[in-house]
Design an enzyme around this catalytic site. Structure first.
Site, PDB file in Angstrom:
ATOM      1  N   HIS A  47       0.967  -1.077  -0.153  1.00 41.54           N
ATOM      2  CA  HIS A  47      -0.082   0.100   0.027  1.00 41.54           C
ATOM      3  C   HIS A  47       0.892   1.172  -0.010  1.00 41.54           C
ATOM      4  O   HIS A  47       1.500   1.614   1.157  1.00 41.54           O
ATOM      5  CB  HIS A  47      -1.040   0.191   1.067  1.00 41.54           C
ATOM      6  N   ASP A  80      -9.446  -4.372  -5.445  1.00 43.20           N
ATOM      7  CA  ASP A  80      -9.443  -3.717  -4.104  1.00 43.20           C
ATOM      8  C   ASP A  80     -10.905  -3.610  -3.437  1.00 43.20           C
ATOM      9  O   ASP A  80     -11.182  -2.426  -2.879  1.00 43.20           O
ATOM     10  CB  ASP A  80      -8.668  -2.014  -4.115  1.00 43.20           C
TER      11      ASP A  80
END
EC number: 3.5.2.3
Length: 348
Positions: free
Chosen positions: A140, A251
């Site tokens: 991330h 996601d």
């Protein structure tokens, strides 16, 4: 002039980044992923993060228990990196076929990331072991310093974390997840074969104006946050070019309606019901359907060193309306594009 295709037949795709949550939420959302995708990289950021082999095995079983009969689906489990993670535990999980990859969340970057890594130096022995074993690092890519503007977090991460890390561990396989900026698109394009990226449907379809102009649209709020249209366009151009180190990662990140539609709402788009058709629409708009199958079904397995799926999926040009909500125990879920009409849908 050739008439547009009415059917798109592609090798069964994989989702290389999905949140399946737990409990009632897991039971509700898993079928939307398992129906379409052969495999999915499952994020480990539960309230109690997945940091051990035993926890991953137990979570995998809960996922499999939620897969409807007739769905051929394999969850690929990931290990949540923490400052105190034992490298031997990660290695054991990898060798036993439990862990496919490990996930780096900068502390407090997103949902359930308070256990995340405070600095790369804190986990360097683990990363060195991963480089040696060929375990992919899923990142991330945002810094979380209070003095960095939220729209600049990704670009700053490249300069201060990602590039120094990759200079230090030159053979570490890295997936720069859910990239959102022209900076990241260019960085991945310029990188070597050890660097890849996933891209979400919302970052290809929308920019921050769509979320903020004319009223706040909480169901477009995700992290990393939607950026300017110049960044959206850079992502669209990257996938339309046929770049082989970019691949599908939705996601998909479900939150109940009351946790999204509130004065301090959660980040995440539940896009599993409509993601594949959304990607198809983008590729069609970019005159890039020739690269659609590779993005969905080929590039990911190639980077991970896994076989391609053997089945097939068909999308049909058939306008359908996305439901406004999906029942969830004593609440509901609002899916991505709720109430909107989409032109590509998966043939049942």
């Amino acid at each position: 002039m050739t008439a547009p295709s009415q059917v798109l037949k592609i090798r069964r795709p994989d989702d290389w980044h999905v949140h399946l949550r737990d409990g009632d939420m897991l039971k509700t959302v898993v079928p939307y992923t398992s129906e379409i995708y052969g495999r999915a990289i499952v994020m480990p950021n539960l309230a109690s993060p997945i940091t051990t082999v035993d926890a991953a095995i137990a979570y995998r079983q809960r996922i499999l228990d939620a897969v409807p009969a007739g769905h051929d689906f394999t969850p690929l489990m990931t290990c949540y990196l923490t400052d105190s993670l034992d490298a031997d535990e990660l290695e054991r999980g990898f060798h036993e076929g439990v862990f496919t990859a490990a996930k780096l969340y900068p502390a407090n970057a997103t949902t359930n990331s308070s256990h995340g890594v405070t600095s790369v130096d804190a986990i360097m022995p683990v990363l060195e072991r991963m480089e040696k074993l060929g375990i992919p690092l899923l990142v991330h890519g945002e810094v979380t310093h209070a003095d960095v503007d939220i729209f600049d977090r990704e670009a700053r991460f490249i300069d201060t974390v990602m590039e120094p890390l990759r200079q230090r561990l030159t053979a570490l396989k890295v997936v720069f997840e859910h990239i959102t900026t022209k900076d990241a698109a260019q960085y991945v394009r310029d990188g070597n074969d050890y660097l890849a990226a996933t891209i979400t449907p919302q970052h290809l379809m929308f920019n921050r104006n769509d979320m903020l102009v004319g009223g706040i649209r909480p169901h477009l709020y995700c992290l990393p946050i939607l950026k300017r249209n110049i960044h959206q366009q850079a992502l669209r151009e990257l996938v339309a070019s046929g770049f082989t180190r970019a691949f599908l990662g939705t996601d998909s990140a479900p939150h109940s309606r009351h946790r999204k539609e509130t004065s301090c709402g959660c980040a995440g788009c539940f896009n599993a019901p409509s993601a594949l058709g959304s990607y198809a629409a983008v590729f069609e708009e970019m005159n890039a359907l020739a690269h659609f199958e590779a993005f969905c079904s080929l590039n990911g397995p190639q980077f991970y060193g896994l076989p391609m799926n053997t089945g097939w999926v068909e999308l049909v040009r058939d306008e359908q309306q996305i439901p406004g909500n999906i029942a969830l125990a004593d609440d509901s879920l609002v899916p991505f594009l709720a109430g909107e009409t989409v032109r590509w849908s998966v043939k049942k």
